[in-house]
Write a protein that holds these residues in place. Structure first.
Motif, PDB file in Angstrom:
ATOM      1  N   VAL C 457       0.809  -0.935  -0.096  1.00 55.05           N
ATOM      2  CA  VAL C 457       0.081  -0.017   0.036  1.00 55.05           C
ATOM      3  C   VAL C 457       0.906   1.222   0.035  1.00 55.05           C
ATOM      4  O   VAL C 457       1.819   1.458   0.828  1.00 55.05           O
ATOM      5  N   THR C 458       0.962   2.127  -0.994  1.00 52.23           N
ATOM      6  CA  THR C 458       1.732   3.393  -1.100  1.00 52.23           C
ATOM      7  C   THR C 458       1.517   4.211   0.084  1.00 52.23           C
ATOM      8  O   THR C 458       0.244   4.439   0.605  1.00 52.23           O
ATOM      9  N   PRO C 459       2.673   4.876   0.712  1.00 47.61           N
ATOM     10  CA  PRO C 459       2.485   5.665   1.798  1.00 47.61           C
ATOM     11  C   PRO C 459       1.479   6.854   1.481  1.00 47.61           C
ATOM     12  O   PRO C 459       1.118   7.279   2.451  1.00 47.61           O
ATOM     13  N   ASN C 460       1.302   7.025   0.129  1.00 44.61           N
ATOM     14  CA  ASN C 460       0.520   8.377  -0.036  1.00 44.61           C
ATOM     15  C   ASN C 460      -0.945   8.144   0.322  1.00 44.61           C
ATOM     16  O   ASN C 460      -1.782   9.016   0.551  1.00 44.61           O
ATOM     17  N   MET C 461      -1.231   6.785   0.470  1.00 40.22           N
ATOM     18  CA  MET C 461      -2.611   6.462   0.997  1.00 40.22           C
ATOM     19  C   MET C 461      -2.658   6.895   2.459  1.00 40.22           C
ATOM     20  O   MET C 461      -3.759   7.429   2.774  1.00 40.22           O
ATOM     21  N   ASP C 462      -1.631   6.749   2.987  1.00 45.22           N
ATOM     22  CA  ASP C 462      -1.698   7.023   4.663  1.00 45.22           C
ATOM     23  C   ASP C 462      -1.845   8.663   4.599  1.00 45.22           C
ATOM     24  O   ASP C 462      -2.571   9.252   5.395  1.00 45.22           O
ATOM     25  N   GLY C 463      -0.736   9.322   3.604  1.00 44.21           N
ATOM     26  CA  GLY C 463      -0.915  10.683   3.630  1.00 44.21           C
ATOM     27  C   GLY C 463      -2.227  11.375   3.431  1.00 44.21           C
ATOM     28  O   GLY C 463      -2.693  12.041   3.948  1.00 44.21           O
ATOM     29  N   ALA C 464      -2.820  10.631   2.096  1.00 43.28           N
ATOM     30  CA  ALA C 464      -4.163  11.124   1.766  1.00 43.28           C
ATOM     31  C   ALA C 464      -5.299  11.112   2.991  1.00 43.28           C
ATOM     32  O   ALA C 464      -6.007  11.958   3.315  1.00 43.28           O
ATOM     33  N   ALA C 465      -5.307   9.937   3.662  1.00 41.94           N
ATOM     34  CA  ALA C 465      -6.276   9.683   4.606  1.00 41.94           C
ATOM     35  C   ALA C 465      -6.113  10.636   5.845  1.00 41.94           C
ATOM     36  O   ALA C 465      -7.113  11.265   6.256  1.00 41.94           O
ATOM     37  N   ARG C 466      -4.589  10.642   6.217  1.00 41.42           N
ATOM     38  CA  ARG C 466      -4.292  11.570   7.334  1.00 41.42           C
ATOM     39  C   ARG C 466      -4.572  13.190   7.089  1.00 41.42           C
ATOM     40  O   ARG C 466      -5.403  13.806   8.014  1.00 41.42           O
ATOM     41  N   THR C 467      -4.514  13.702   5.995  1.00 40.59           N
ATOM     42  CA  THR C 467      -4.590  14.901   5.516  1.00 40.59           C
ATOM     43  C   THR C 467      -6.303  15.033   5.335  1.00 40.59           C
ATOM     44  O   THR C 467      -6.775  16.249   5.632  1.00 40.59           O
ATOM     45  N   LEU C 468      -6.831  14.056   5.104  1.00 37.22           N
ATOM     46  CA  LEU C 468      -8.345  14.185   5.170  1.00 37.22           C
ATOM     47  C   LEU C 468      -9.038  14.161   6.443  1.00 37.22           C
ATOM     48  O   LEU C 468     -10.222  13.907   6.564  1.00 37.22           O
ATOM     49  N   GLY C 469      -7.913  14.024   7.547  1.00 36.54           N
ATOM     50  CA  GLY C 469      -8.580  14.306   8.933  1.00 36.54           C
ATOM     51  C   GLY C 469      -8.787  12.975   9.779  1.00 36.54           C
ATOM     52  O   GLY C 469      -9.408  13.005  10.607  1.00 36.54           O
ATOM     53  N   LEU C 470      -8.316  11.805   8.979  1.00 34.62           N
ATOM     54  CA  LEU C 470      -8.536  10.758  10.062  1.00 34.62           C
ATOM     55  C   LEU C 470      -7.126  10.267  10.675  1.00 34.62           C
ATOM     56  O   LEU C 470      -6.052  10.474  10.354  1.00 34.62           O
ATOM     57  N   GLY C 471      -7.208   9.853  12.004  1.00 34.47           N
ATOM     58  CA  GLY C 471      -6.136   9.703  12.982  1.00 34.47           C
ATOM     59  C   GLY C 471      -5.628   8.321  12.179  1.00 34.47           C
ATOM     60  O   GLY C 471      -6.178   7.666  11.596  1.00 34.47           O
ATOM     61  N   PRO C 472      -4.531   7.918  13.132  1.00 36.22           N
ATOM     62  CA  PRO C 472      -3.954   6.428  12.463  1.00 36.22           C
ATOM     63  C   PRO C 472      -4.590   5.273  12.682  1.00 36.22           C
ATOM     64  O   PRO C 472      -4.911   4.525  11.705  1.00 36.22           O
ATOM     65  N   GLY C 473      -5.410   5.264  13.644  1.00 34.34           N
ATOM     66  CA  GLY C 473      -6.317   4.154  13.910  1.00 34.34           C
ATOM     67  C   GLY C 473      -7.315   4.106  13.061  1.00 34.34           C
ATOM     68  O   GLY C 473      -7.623   2.954  12.507  1.00 34.34           O
ATOM     69  N   LYS C 474      -8.137   5.066  12.914  1.00 37.10           N
ATOM     70  CA  LYS C 474      -9.149   5.284  11.663  1.00 37.10           C
ATOM     71  C   LYS C 474      -8.489   4.883  10.528  1.00 37.10           C
ATOM     72  O   LYS C 474      -9.084   4.277   9.404  1.00 37.10           O
ATOM     73  N   THR C 475      -7.138   5.673  10.024  1.00 35.43           N
ATOM     74  CA  THR C 475      -6.780   5.496   8.822  1.00 35.43           C
ATOM     75  C   THR C 475      -6.782   3.645   8.803  1.00 35.43           C
ATOM     76  O   THR C 475      -6.761   3.305   7.637  1.00 35.43           O
ATOM     77  N   LEU C 476      -5.892   3.068   9.689  1.00 34.56           N
ATOM     78  CA  LEU C 476      -5.888   1.561   9.597  1.00 34.56           C
ATOM     79  C   LEU C 476      -7.263   0.921   9.305  1.00 34.56           C
ATOM     80  O   LEU C 476      -7.404   0.136   8.410  1.00 34.56           O
ATOM     81  N   TRP C 477      -8.324   1.430  10.075  1.00 34.07           N
ATOM     82  CA  TRP C 477      -9.549   0.702   9.909  1.00 34.07           C
ATOM     83  C   TRP C 477     -10.057   1.068   8.474  1.00 34.07           C
ATOM     84  O   TRP C 477     -10.766   0.090   7.810  1.00 34.07           O
ATOM     85  N   ARG C 478     -10.036   2.277   7.961  1.00 35.90           N
ATOM     86  CA  ARG C 478     -10.805   2.444   6.879  1.00 35.90           C
ATOM     87  C   ARG C 478     -10.030   2.348   5.433  1.00 35.90           C
ATOM     88  O   ARG C 478     -10.728   2.236   4.636  1.00 35.90           O
TER      89      ARG C 478
END
Lengths: 360, 345, 568
Positions: C457-478
């Motif tokens: 999973v490209t790290p940009n996915m993390d970045g996208a989700a985080r900048t869209l307001g999700l914390g690490p936990g929710k990013t993992l889940w969603r």
């Protein structure tokens, strides 16, 4: 102050310093562009602003709130910064539909908000694809979705990382204009990263040219193009001729160069008699049978909007000096022909001493 | 995610923590080296007679470490040879028990002088000899197995198996390491095949003609000869003569199955009662009838089939001494490379 | 001067850069890693006490044979599983021939067969006194073993064959996933450059699939290294039998722990070599252009060969042993059913299911925590914690009991002080102990899978989700969880099936009166009376079939462009 403000930021990866003492700010509604070759630290700055990279030195302020200040131990995580970020590869979530992707950042959106988003989707011509999955879309469509997604939560600042590099050349201009109008309408402070000078010149309100982790020059597109401050900037933002010279009396608006006196609009306040270099853009030459310079054409490259000539001076001063000249594509001239031309001062500027190994 | 993890951990603790409480009165916790299906009838009868519930877990390794790591979890141990009892005793994990019942039921040579462990049944390590291919009297001692005349005719399970290690240890105890090594080399030279299988498999090989003499524990003969579900095993047994070796010398090597109380037992009295029960008439009879073992308690009759094999002279050497030589015996097996036999043809 | 000062400043900055922040993720990963690693550390600690001359004895006698035999076993099983696993995976993925759809999942079935059971079954069939040699003797008039030659099943070769038959599915599984993930384009490029399908396979497809195949192979090798049931049954002297021998016959725990530590070091080297070999392999899926796989249509002759190649491992590794077990079960079902058979089934299913869910959850948590922190130290600790797979079961069980016993005693003191009631052995006296043991052992499967699939999973996915307001936990889940769901399911199935088969640790760690299918089978099998418990063995195998079919289906969906369609 509102918008994005970056002050005294430095950053290193494994001892490799990629950003050095960078400071700038972006006002709401403004589009600032970080321009530079790959590896100059511009993407790192973007990631620092977004909070994806922990800040090592300096401060970052968003809408008056300090979001990162390592000296005080402040590191607001990305989700707390209210920034929108659009990636070069778009990073659309492959398991979600277009609508789900766009609404990702606003899980509890009001009906009005959703309606507004629906409108935006429709305006971009994406209404038919709401339930499609990202991999079924074309590059341009994916780009639109990524932009809509980043804007949907109404961020205070928007960060764009090479947003058009994945697009076909034909499509690029159209999408740029589209994007620009969306950005202007939203009034968000936008920081865009690109390595394409054309893109920066055509879109930005302000350009920050970066070189080796430092901001080399900051100015409007016109300032950057017409009056590059350094040889690096001059060469990166288009073709140019760099010549050594001496500043004459300021009232003269002329520089004495190796090819003779050249009119110059920007002296950068240098005193009479100072050694300097000047940059003359190829557009600053005009073919003129009565012009003071005589030269022989060495090669001709047809460029569509202009014809690029490489000429060798024939006059007494600067004989043998080669110059790059752009002329009207209608000019009927051939290699080895002799021409005369003059210099118009619009695209001539004094620059700082060229770095020993600078320039592309 | 985190909540789910925490929740499941909590549920686990509650659900199984309660289920695992096994320390109420009227219980005894037993670690057994013997298979549950062998001892279940005995334990059921014990519970019926005394009202004491027996919790049992069967494992053939790691019990010593478990007793040490969680003292008090087990009250009593049931083993299938002297080795594990001796090891636990050496590790000071056993509780000295004084019980008139045990002392009168079990002859002194089959229990620890200080009451650390008690033998419950006896099994002889005997020879299975092919009736068809060996004349009576051709093989009568362990030493005969090493006689060159038996070349290519001997079958045995892994030299590292506890039963064989104990047998070799008894030879070291009697004749010293050098002689034991020579004997082991002699047996290896006579093997018909690579050591392997269990004792029953040796009988099967003799029946099939792969070898003519094997080494096995007595009760296997009884189990094969009476196996209604697997008639083939009756044939194996029928093809074999059971020989008690060394009847004119030191006697046949015997091992015990035994029991002990752990040092930190929480249900000491129940544990002692269980062992007393196992050494009593009822249990001893059942052992003899079901498992074809020799009861330790004098006067308890053996199974008629076992009786038909005749009385035998058992090696009376102190079992703790034999157990002491087990490490040396195990090393001898390595030294002569016993298990690595390759047929020469 | 100034550059030196600047360099100094840079290095200072970089030294502080990993910015080890003890948030819930880092702290959680650290805590879990230490918990999971505790038994391994306990074994190593045990190895530090002296072992009275065990080594001089081993050195002068069996040590080199242990090494030679173990090496031979690993090489043999490695080569066998590679040949069968990679070969069949390529056939069913890239070629079209009758029966391919069935082979796709059927080739995984031997995974459900415990090695000690298949060894028992084949010994029964192939030994001197068994039906095969009996028939041969009858037919040719031979009488003794000296009259003819027949391969000895109780041998190194026999053990290699048995383990290969039940372990090749690991390689098959991972090779198949890798082949499915490959873009056809690379193979097509190779074809246009003038290479035939076979040469394309060896020069393009195989090297590309190598990292995945090596992962499967290392699982196989660790299984072969720590197997005790089969090698003990065949009386083969490997490192693991040596460990048990030193422990049980020479009564030296420290000596056994030392041998186990040496074996562990060997595995660490193996893993390091594997990591080193795929150091450059950090690519993410970016292309969305995946055409359907080509599917070489095979001629009837080649097709028949392909069918035979796929059928053979299924027949030998699954159908024959299952058939024999069914025969036993038919004759001896009373012995199995009379006991609390269904209770044992429930115990086995509960234990395996809990362990599978926990192992996957913990593996994902750790892999994601390491990804978040980007801290090399944390990564190393997590990798160390997943070494349990390489330690022989009984040794690991001893390692589990030591910290668990300590924890129990501490808890007991605590509750007695607080409430005046001792809790009893809350952990080691319950199935917590077994579950813990399973986690220590099987974390390698789930952590490795989670790490590998997250890295795609490209790290940009993390970045996208985080900048869209999700914390690490929710990013993992969603974001991450839906993306790696298929791989996690596969890992869960592997842990479940392995849990159903697990024996050594279950025996030692289970609470009183707690019988699983495996321990039930063991009490008879340890007496060489497998027939009486054949129904139990059959139940172990049967309970693995459905998960394996699910597993196979989830692999099919790993092909990029197909998985994205799920979840409407």
């Amino acid at each position: 102050m509102s918008g994005l403000s970056v002050a005294g930021v430095s950053h290193a990866y494994d001892g490799n310093k990629v950003v050095r003492e960078v400071s700038f700010s972006v006002a709401p509604g403004e589009l600032a562009c970080l321009l530079g070759p790959s590896g100059c630290g511009k993407t790192t700055l973007l990631r620092l602003a977004a909070g994806l990279e922990p800040l090592q030195q300096g401060t970052i302020t968003i809408d008056g709130t300090v979001v990162a200040d390592p000296a005080r131990g402040t590191q607001v995580p990305p989700e707390g910064r209210g920034v929108g970020l659009m990636f070069q590869d778009y990073a659309l979530f492959p398991h979600l539909t277009i609508m789900e992707n766009i609404a990702f950042g606003i899980p509890k959106a009001s009906p009005e908000r959703m309606a507004a988003i629906q409108d935006a989707i429709a305006q971009m011509g994406m209404a038919a694809y709401q339930d499609a999955y990202p991999h079924t879309l074309s590059g341009g469509q994916q780009q639109r979705v990524a932009l809509l997604r980043a804007l949907a939560p109404e961020p205070r600042i928007l960060l764009l990382d090479e947003p058009f590099s994945g697009l076909d050349v034909n499509l690029r201009t159209q999408i740029r204009e589209e994007t620009l109008s969306v950005l202007k309408r939203s009034g968000v402070a936008t920081l865009m990263v690109t390595h394409d000078p054309q893109e920066a010149l055509s879109m930005a309100d302000r350009i920050l040219v970066m070189n080796r982790g430092k901001i080399e020059q900051l100015g409007t597109p016109r300032e950057i193009y017409q009056f590059p401050a350094t040889e690096y900037v001059a060469r990166f933002v288009g073709d140019t001729n760099i010549l050594p010279g001496i500043v004459l009396e300021s009232s003269y608006d002329e520089v004495m160069t190796s090819i003779g006196p050249v009119p110059c609009l920007s002296m950068r306040g240098l005193d009479f008699g100072t050694d300097a270099f000047i940059s003359i853009r190829p557009e600053s030459f005009e073919l003129d049978p009565k012009g003071p310079f005589q030269a022989q054409i060495r090669s001709i490259t047809y460029g569509g909007q202009y014809v690029s000539l490489e000429v060798e001076l024939l006059g007494e001063i600067g004989r043998g000096q080669r110059l790059r000249i752009h002329t009207n594509p209608n000019s009927r001239i051939d290699v080895d022909e002799h021409i005369r031309f003059r210099v118009i001062p619009d695209f001539v500027t004094v620059i700082e001493d060229p770095a020993p190994n600078g320039g592309p | 995610m985190r909540k789910i993890l925490l929740l499941s951990a909590l549920v686990l603790v509650l659900a199984y923590g309660l289920a695992g409480k096994a320390f109420a009165a009227g219980e005894v916790n037993l670690y057994s080296y013997r298979q549950p299906f062998l001892i279940k009838p005995l334990l059921d009868e014990f519970s019926k007679q005394t009202g004491i519930k027996v919790n049992v877990v069967f494992a053939n390794k790691g019990m010593l470490e478990k007793i040490r790591a969680t003292p008090g979890a087990a009250d009593a141990i049931l083993t299938s040879d002297i080795g594990s009892l001796h090891d636990m005793d050496q590790a000071r994990l056993l509780l000295p028990v004084r019980s008139r019942v045990l002392e009168s039921n079990i002859p002194a040579i089959y229990r620890h002088p200080g009451g650390h462990w008690f033998g419950l049944t006896l099994r002889g390590r005997v020879l299975f000899v092919s009736k068809a291919r060996l004349k009576p009297g051709a093989v009568t001692t362990y030493e005969d197995l090493a006689d060159p005349k038996m070349k290519g005719r001997v079958c045995i399970r892994s030299g590292k198996h506890v039963y064989n290690v104990s047998l070799i240890a008894s030879i070291i105890a009697h004749k010293g390491e050098a002689a034991a090594k020579k004997w082991l080399q002699g047996v290896k030279a006579n093997l018909a095949r690579k050591p392997g299988g269990n004792d029953r498999a040796q009988a099967k090989a003799i029946y099939a003609g792969q070898c003519d003499v094997g080494v096995a524990n007595t009760y296997y003969m009884g189990k094969m000869a009476t196996n209604a579900k697997k008639p083939a095993q009756k044939k194996w047994a029928a093809s074999i003569q059971l020989i008690f070796p060394n009847q004119h010398g030191r006697g046949t090597h015997v091992n015990i199955s035994g029991a002990a109380v752990t040092r930190h037992a929480r249900n000491r009295d129940n544990a002692v009662r269980l062992i007393e029960f196992l050494s009593g008439d009822y249990a001893q009879k059942l052992y003899a009838a079901q498992n074809f073992e020799y009861p330790v308690k004098p006067g308890v009759p053996v199974h008629p089939l076992v009786k038909s094999w005749g009385n035998f002279k058992a090696d009376t050497i102190d079992l703790a001494t034999v157990a002491k030589y087990r490490t040396a015996a195990s090393k001898l097996v390595d030294q002569v490379d016993f298990n690595n036999f390759r047929p020469s043809n | 001067m100034s550059t030196i000062a600047e360099n100094l400043k840079t290095t200072m900055a970089s030294r502080f850069r990993p910015a080890f922040r003890l948030d819930i993720w880092t702290g959680g990963v650290l805590l879990i890693a230490i918990l999971i690693a505790a038994p391994i550390i306990a074994v190593i600690a045990l190895a530090l006490s002296p072992s009275e001359g065990i080594w001089s004895h081993l050195l002068s006698t069996v040590l080199f044979r242990y090494i030679r035999t173990t090496w031979g076993l690993m090489m043999g099983v490695g080569a066998g599983t590679l040949l069968i696993g990679v070969g069949t995976a390529w056939l069913v993925t890239m070629c079209r021939f009758p029966g391919r759809g069935v082979f796709e999942w059927a080739l995984l079935l031997p995974l459900a067969m415990p090695a000690y059971i298949i060894a028992y079954v084949y010994t029964d069939i192939l030994e001197f006194a068994g039906p095969v040699q009996g028939l041969l003797r009858g037919a040719f008039g031979w009488t003794t073993g000296r009259d003819y030659w027949f391969p000895e099943i109780r041998s190194l070769g026999g053990a290699i064959a048995m383990m290969t038959l039940v372990l090749y599915p690991y390689v098959y599984l991972l090779a198949r996933v890798a082949f499915l993930e490959q873009s056809v384009c690379v193979t097509e490029v190779s074809r246009t450059l003038g290479r035939g399908p076979w040469r394309s396979f060896f020069t393009v497809a195989l090297p590309l699939a190598r990292p995945a195949i090596v992962v499967g192979l290392s699982l196989v090798l660790m299984e072969a290294l720590n197997d005790f049931g089969t090698v003990d049954f065949f009386a083969i002297e490997t490192f693991t039998t040596g460990i048990y021998d030193v422990w049980l016959n020479m009564n030296s725990r420290s000596g056994a722990a030392q041998l186990a530590t040496v074996a562990l070091l060997f595995v660490v080297l193996l893993i390091a070599a594997e990591r080193w070999a795929r150091r450059g392999q950090r690519y993410f899926h970016t292309t969305t252009k995946f055409k359907p796989l080509p599917g070489y249509r095979l001629s009837p002759g080649t097709g028949a060969l392909a069918i035979a190649a796929c059928l053979l491992p299924i027949v030998l590794g699954f159908l024959v042993p299952t058939g024999v077990l069914s025969l036993y079960a038919w004759n001896f079902y009373e012995e199995s059913l009379s006991a609390n058979f269904f209770l044992f089934v429930r115990h086995s299913l509960t234990l395996s299911a809990i362990s599978a869910v926990l192992a996957v959850a913990i593996g994902l948590f750790m892999a994601y925590g390491v990804r978040l922190s980007r801290n090399a130290g944390l990564r190393a600790i997590s990798q160390f914690a997943s070494l349990g797979y390489a330690v022989p079961g009984a040794v690991l069980a001893v390692g589990v009991m030591i910290p668990m016993g300590k924890l129990d005693l501490g808890l007991q003191t605590l509750t007695r002080e607080l409430w005046g009631v001792p809790t009893g052995l809350l952990l080691s006296g319950t199935i917590m102990a077994v579950t813990y043991g399973y986690l220590v052992r099987f974390l390698a499967l789930s952590y490795g899978t989670a790490e590998a699939s997250l890295s795609k999973v490209t790290p940009n996915m993390d970045g996208a989700a985080r900048t869209l307001g999700l914390g690490p936990g929710k990013t993992l889940w969603r974001v991450h969880f839906p993306l790696v769901r298929g791989s996690l399911l596969a890992a869960g199935v592997l842990v479940f099936v392995d849990g159903m088969k697990e024996l050594t640790m279950t025996i030692i760690l289970r609470p009183f009166n707690y019988e699983t299918l495996a321990t039930f089978v063991h009490q008879f099998a340890s007496n060489e009376q497998l027939e009486e418990s054949a129904l139990g063995a059959l139940a172990i195998v049967a309970s693995g079939i459905l998960p394996i079919i699910i597993l196979s289906a989830s692999i099919r969906n790993t092909r990029p462009g197909q998985s994205a369609r799920q979840g409407t």
